[in-house]
Design a protein around this motif. Structure first.
Motif, PDB file in Angstrom:
ATOM      1  N   ARG A   1      -4.149   4.410   1.314  1.00  0.00           N
ATOM      2  CA  ARG A   1      -3.143   3.695   2.090  1.00  0.00           C
ATOM      3  C   ARG A   1      -2.103   3.121   1.126  1.00  0.00           C
ATOM      4  O   ARG A   1      -2.382   2.938  -0.062  1.00  0.00           O
ATOM      5  N   GLY A   2      -0.913   2.835   1.636  1.00  0.00           N
ATOM      6  CA  GLY A   2       0.128   2.300   0.768  1.00  0.00           C
ATOM      7  C   GLY A   2       1.179   1.537   1.548  1.00  0.00           C
ATOM      8  O   GLY A   2       1.278   1.676   2.779  1.00  0.00           O
ATOM      9  N   ALA A   3       1.927   0.711   0.830  1.00  0.00           N
ATOM     10  CA  ALA A   3       2.958  -0.117   1.474  1.00  0.00           C
ATOM     11  C   ALA A   3       3.946  -0.618   0.440  1.00  0.00           C
ATOM     12  O   ALA A   3       3.694  -0.575  -0.776  1.00  0.00           O
ATOM     13  N   ASN A   4       5.056  -1.120   0.949  1.00  0.00           N
ATOM     14  CA  ASN A   4       5.961  -1.929   0.152  1.00  0.00           C
ATOM     15  C   ASN A   4       5.304  -3.302   0.011  1.00  0.00           C
ATOM     16  O   ASN A   4       5.042  -3.967   1.016  1.00  0.00           O
ATOM     17  N   ALA A   5       5.039  -3.726  -1.216  1.00  0.00           N
ATOM     18  CA  ALA A   5       4.342  -4.998  -1.420  1.00  0.00           C
ATOM     19  C   ALA A   5       5.235  -6.195  -1.106  1.00  0.00           C
ATOM     20  O   ALA A   5       4.753  -7.320  -1.065  1.00  0.00           O
ATOM     21  N   ALA A   6       6.523  -5.944  -0.899  1.00  0.00           N
ATOM     22  CA  ALA A   6       7.440  -7.056  -0.623  1.00  0.00           C
ATOM     23  C   ALA A   6       7.778  -7.206   0.846  1.00  0.00           C
ATOM     24  O   ALA A   6       8.400  -8.198   1.245  1.00  0.00           O
ATOM     25  N   SER A   7       7.392  -6.235   1.679  1.00  0.00           N
ATOM     26  CA  SER A   7       7.650  -6.371   3.125  1.00  0.00           C
ATOM     27  C   SER A   7       6.904  -5.291   3.899  1.00  0.00           C
ATOM     28  O   SER A   7       6.549  -4.252   3.345  1.00  0.00           O
ATOM     29  N   GLY A   8       6.662  -5.568   5.164  1.00  0.00           N
ATOM     30  CA  GLY A   8       6.095  -4.548   6.037  1.00  0.00           C
ATOM     31  C   GLY A   8       4.598  -4.376   5.870  1.00  0.00           C
ATOM     32  O   GLY A   8       3.929  -5.174   5.211  1.00  0.00           O
ATOM     33  N   SER A   9       4.093  -3.306   6.459  1.00  0.00           N
ATOM     34  CA  SER A   9       2.645  -3.151   6.556  1.00  0.00           C
ATOM     35  C   SER A   9       2.177  -1.844   5.930  1.00  0.00           C
ATOM     36  O   SER A   9       2.972  -0.963   5.595  1.00  0.00           O
ATOM     37  N   LEU A  10       0.867  -1.742   5.798  1.00  0.00           N
ATOM     38  CA  LEU A  10       0.256  -0.565   5.178  1.00  0.00           C
ATOM     39  C   LEU A  10       0.341   0.644   6.099  1.00  0.00           C
ATOM     40  O   LEU A  10       0.124   0.527   7.309  1.00  0.00           O
ATOM     41  N   SER A  11       0.590   1.810   5.505  1.00  0.00           N
ATOM     42  CA  SER A  11       0.451   3.082   6.218  1.00  0.00           C
ATOM     43  C   SER A  11      -0.755   3.796   5.648  1.00  0.00           C
ATOM     44  O   SER A  11      -1.090   3.631   4.480  1.00  0.00           O
ATOM     45  N   THR A  12      -1.385   4.606   6.498  1.00  0.00           N
ATOM     46  CA  THR A  12      -2.538   5.384   6.056  1.00  0.00           C
ATOM     47  C   THR A  12      -2.066   6.798   5.719  1.00  0.00           C
ATOM     48  O   THR A  12      -1.485   7.479   6.563  1.00  0.00           O
ATOM     49  N   PHE A  13      -2.275   7.204   4.470  1.00  0.00           N
ATOM     50  CA  PHE A  13      -1.814   8.519   4.020  1.00  0.00           C
ATOM     51  C   PHE A  13      -2.923   9.563   4.119  1.00  0.00           C
ATOM     52  O   PHE A  13      -2.663  10.751   4.204  1.00  0.00           O
ATOM     53  N   TYR A  14      -4.170   9.117   4.068  1.00  0.00           N
ATOM     54  CA  TYR A  14      -5.321   9.988   4.338  1.00  0.00           C
ATOM     55  C   TYR A  14      -6.470   9.109   4.782  1.00  0.00           C
ATOM     56  O   TYR A  14      -6.679   8.021   4.244  1.00  0.00           O
ATOM     57  N   SER A  15      -7.207   9.571   5.755  1.00  0.00           N
ATOM     58  CA  SER A  15      -8.470   8.925   6.122  1.00  0.00           C
ATOM     59  C   SER A  15      -9.314  10.019   6.742  1.00  0.00           C
ATOM     60  O   SER A  15      -8.930  10.609   7.757  1.00  0.00           O
ATOM     61  N   GLY A  16     -10.431  10.302   6.109  1.00  0.00           N
ATOM     62  CA  GLY A  16     -11.241  11.391   6.642  1.00  0.00           C
ATOM     63  C   GLY A  16     -12.413  11.700   5.740  1.00  0.00           C
ATOM     64  O   GLY A  16     -12.823  10.850   4.930  1.00  0.00           O
ATOM     65  N   VAL A  17     -12.926  12.908   5.870  1.00  0.00           N
ATOM     66  CA  VAL A  17     -14.150  13.283   5.164  1.00  0.00           C
ATOM     67  C   VAL A  17     -13.864  13.519   3.676  1.00  0.00           C
ATOM     68  O   VAL A  17     -12.713  13.633   3.245  1.00  0.00           O
ATOM     69  N   ARG A  18     -14.937  13.610   2.923  1.00  0.00           N
ATOM     70  CA  ARG A  18     -14.857  13.856   1.486  1.00  0.00           C
ATOM     71  C   ARG A  18     -14.368  15.277   1.216  1.00  0.00           C
ATOM     72  O   ARG A  18     -14.562  16.184   2.041  1.00  0.00           O
ATOM     73  N   PRO A  19     -13.780  15.493   0.018  1.00  0.00           N
ATOM     74  CA  PRO A  19     -13.350  16.853  -0.345  1.00  0.00           C
ATOM     75  C   PRO A  19     -14.537  17.819  -0.321  1.00  0.00           C
ATOM     76  O   PRO A  19     -15.665  17.423  -0.633  1.00  0.00           O
ATOM     77  N   SER A  20     -14.252  19.075   0.029  1.00  0.00           N
ATOM     78  CA  SER A  20     -15.337  20.064   0.086  1.00  0.00           C
ATOM     79  C   SER A  20     -15.662  20.640  -1.294  1.00  0.00           C
ATOM     80  O   SER A  20     -16.729  21.210  -1.482  1.00  0.00           O
ATOM     81  N   ALA A  21     -14.758  20.462  -2.259  1.00  0.00           N
ATOM     82  CA  ALA A  21     -15.053  20.930  -3.623  1.00  0.00           C
ATOM     83  C   ALA A  21     -16.369  20.297  -4.078  1.00  0.00           C
ATOM     84  O   ALA A  21     -16.677  19.167  -3.706  1.00  0.00           O
ATOM     85  N   SER A  22     -17.130  21.029  -4.874  1.00  0.00           N
ATOM     86  CA  SER A  22     -18.487  20.564  -5.158  1.00  0.00           C
ATOM     87  C   SER A  22     -18.490  19.319  -6.033  1.00  0.00           C
ATOM     88  O   SER A  22     -17.669  19.169  -6.935  1.00  0.00           O
ATOM     89  N   GLY A  23     -19.409  18.428  -5.729  1.00  0.00           N
ATOM     90  CA  GLY A  23     -19.596  17.238  -6.551  1.00  0.00           C
ATOM     91  C   GLY A  23     -19.038  15.965  -5.968  1.00  0.00           C
ATOM     92  O   GLY A  23     -19.297  14.887  -6.503  1.00  0.00           O
TER      93      GLY A  23
END
Ligand code: AHR
Ligand code: AHR
Ligand code: AHR
Length: 486
Positions: A241-263
């Motif tokens: 997630r990320g935001a402007n630390a000086a104004s406004g709110s957080l946006s979600t850039f990814y939320s979901g399952v773990r990468p399928s690459a091994s490990g």
């Protein structure tokens, strides 16, 4: 309340809370960070002005008056003792003695919070902090969250400006052994939309911007001057997630399952804490850290949203990076040495683009006078930093820059690297004379324009290079900036 009071009420308490700018708990009035000064190697702790408040930057300024200061410890405010100190060598060695990383200058990242001055941690390539024996951090596939407030305009494409969970051995022990916030425009592993910079998750042997290794265009470029970055992970789930630390709110850039690459599912987190480096002590990245924390448990979005509101209310803002005598853009200047026995010498380039000091006077040749004359320009790099670049009088388009810490004349090739290497921030002179100036490098704030054996460098006050010699440092880095010869 502070960010860590908010995480605690959300049921996901901070197990590490790091900030050189403010207390992250409303009741915290202990040490925020420790600085060490160059003059006598004495150390002091910098605390908040009041419980829960902004750091006492004035205490640092008086302790560091007429000398240099480094940030030696970034204290953990959580009470667990998870302090960050100079990172040791790992898969990669740092530039300091015995392979340790550099420490950050105490003055590289001045800001204000609600109008009060404070200093962040300006990480140049080579700089890193670490704690390989942290307690309470997530291990294995345990849940955790983390946030950091960063300078979204200070980054690079190298590995890896991180804050978060990493290997306790400082070695790359395999996929899934890290879970840290990454910030920058490195494309060696993953990337987001456009050309960056991006917030990604460093999960070891991969910077992840979303579900898959490689490019995920849902992760937008983000470069607010003050940027909030969030990464969190729990069994088969993680988010950016990320935001402007000086104004406004957080946006979600990814939320979901773990990468399928091994490990990476389940994770094998080890629980060390890093700042400014990769898990294996990769030291080539740069960035600026103001505050951050790590939690036990996976914070809810609502909890993080409240932390973001708290950050906005702290009112981060920029302040001047320069001090001492002012410079006028467009003016022609000369820089005269102040070290006794050398005061007839001026900073000048020679015929092979080296920058040295040369004895110049009214009767010198016009070639030499021009070599010792510089046109003051707005800083090519560092955004709107208020710092300066110095264009050669006789070679328009060429500027004073450092390379391998030697000053030289270079043609502006339009790169960000050139611009940053050619940007300098004048300061009140370290020799204590109010008419003089010391001129620090923008991208290496521990380093000042210095003559050593009549050759010019950007030099630190004590360090591994011969030109970092502590003897005569304050005089060698103090210059009389006067009208140019030509
Ligand atoms: O995952 C990216 C980097 O790869 C890690 O920070 C480092 O340990 C390894 O080189
Ligand atoms: O002068 C230090 C570094 O050396 C510069 O930032 C870089 O351009 C070169 O590698
Ligand atoms: O640059 C001349 C002298 O060389 C410096 O004053 C000193 O530090 C070095 O020995």
């Amino acid at each position: 309340a502070g960010p860590c009071d908010i995480y605690a009420s959300g049921g996901t308490p901070c197990i590490a809370a790091h900030s050189t700018t403010r207390a992250l708990y409303s009741s915290y009035n202990g040490a925020l960070y420790q600085v060490q000064r160059g003059s006598d190697k004495a150390k002091t702790d910098i605390k908040p002005l009041s419980a829960g408040g902004v750091a006492n930057a004035a205490a640092q300024d008086s302790f560091c008056n007429n000398t240099t200061c480094l940030i030696t410890i970034i204290y953990d405010q959580s009470g667990r003792g998870n302090h960050l100190t100079q990172a040791p060598p790992g898969g990669f060695k740092g530039p300091e003695a015995n392979g340790y990383d550099n420490l950050a200058s105490a003055i590289g990242a001045p800001v204000t919070l609600n109008g009060q001055k404070a200093y962040g941690v300006f990480v140049s390539p080579g700089t890193g902090y670490r704690n390989n024996a942290a307690s309470g951090t997530a291990k294995g596939d345990e849940p955790e969250g983390m946030y950091a407030v960063l300078d979204g305009t200070h980054y690079n494409q190298y590995c890896c400006f991180d804050y978060g969970n990493a290997e306790t051995s400082s070695l790359d022990t395999g996929n899934g052994h890290m879970e840290a916030i990454y910030f920058g425009d490195c494309t060696s592993w993953g990337s987001g939309a456009g050309s960056g910079p991006w917030i990604m998750a460093d999960l070891e042997n991969g910077l992840f911007s979303g579900l898959s290794s490689g490019k995920n265009t849902n992760d937008p470029p983000i470069s607010y001057r003050f940027t909030t970055a969030v990464v969190k992970g729990r069994p088969n789930q993680w988010a950016i997630r990320g935001a402007n630390a000086a104004s406004g709110s957080l946006s979600t850039f990814y939320s979901g399952v773990r990468p399928s690459a091994s490990g990476y599912n389940p994770m094998s987190k080890e629980g060390a804490i890093i700042l400014g480096i990769g898990g294996d002590n990769s030291i080539s990245a740069q960035g600026t850290f103001y505050e951050g924390a790590m939690t036990s448990g996976y914070p809810s979005d609502a909890t993080e949203n409240a932390v973001q509101a708290n950050i906005v209310a702290a009112k981060y803002a920029t302040t001047s990076l320069t001090s001492g005598p002012s410079l006028t853009v467009g003016s022609s200047v000369s820089l005269r040495v102040t070290t006794s026995s050398y005061t007839d010498r001026y900073l000048a380039h020679n015929s092979s683009s080296a920058i040295i000091t040369q004895a110049v006077s009214a009767s010198s040749s016009s070639t030499l006078k021009q070599q010792a004359t510089w046109i003051v320009r707005t800083g090519l790099g560092g955004g709107n930093s208020g710092c300066f670049s110095f264009e050669s009088r006789d070679t328009p388009g060429s500027y004073m820059r450092h390379y391998d810490f030697a000053l030289r004349l270079g043609t502006n090739d339009g790169t960000k690297q050139f611009a940053e290497d050619a940007t300098f921030c004048p300061q009140t002179a370290l020799n204590g004379l109010s008419a003089d100036s010391s001129i620090r490098s923008w991208n290496y704030p521990t380093r000042y324009v210095r003559h050593y054996a009549n050759v010019a460098y950007v030099a630190g006050n004590g360090g591994v290079h011969m030109f970092d010699a502590a003897a005569s440092f304050n005089d060698d880095v103090s210059w009389v900036v006067a009208s140019g010869f030509a």
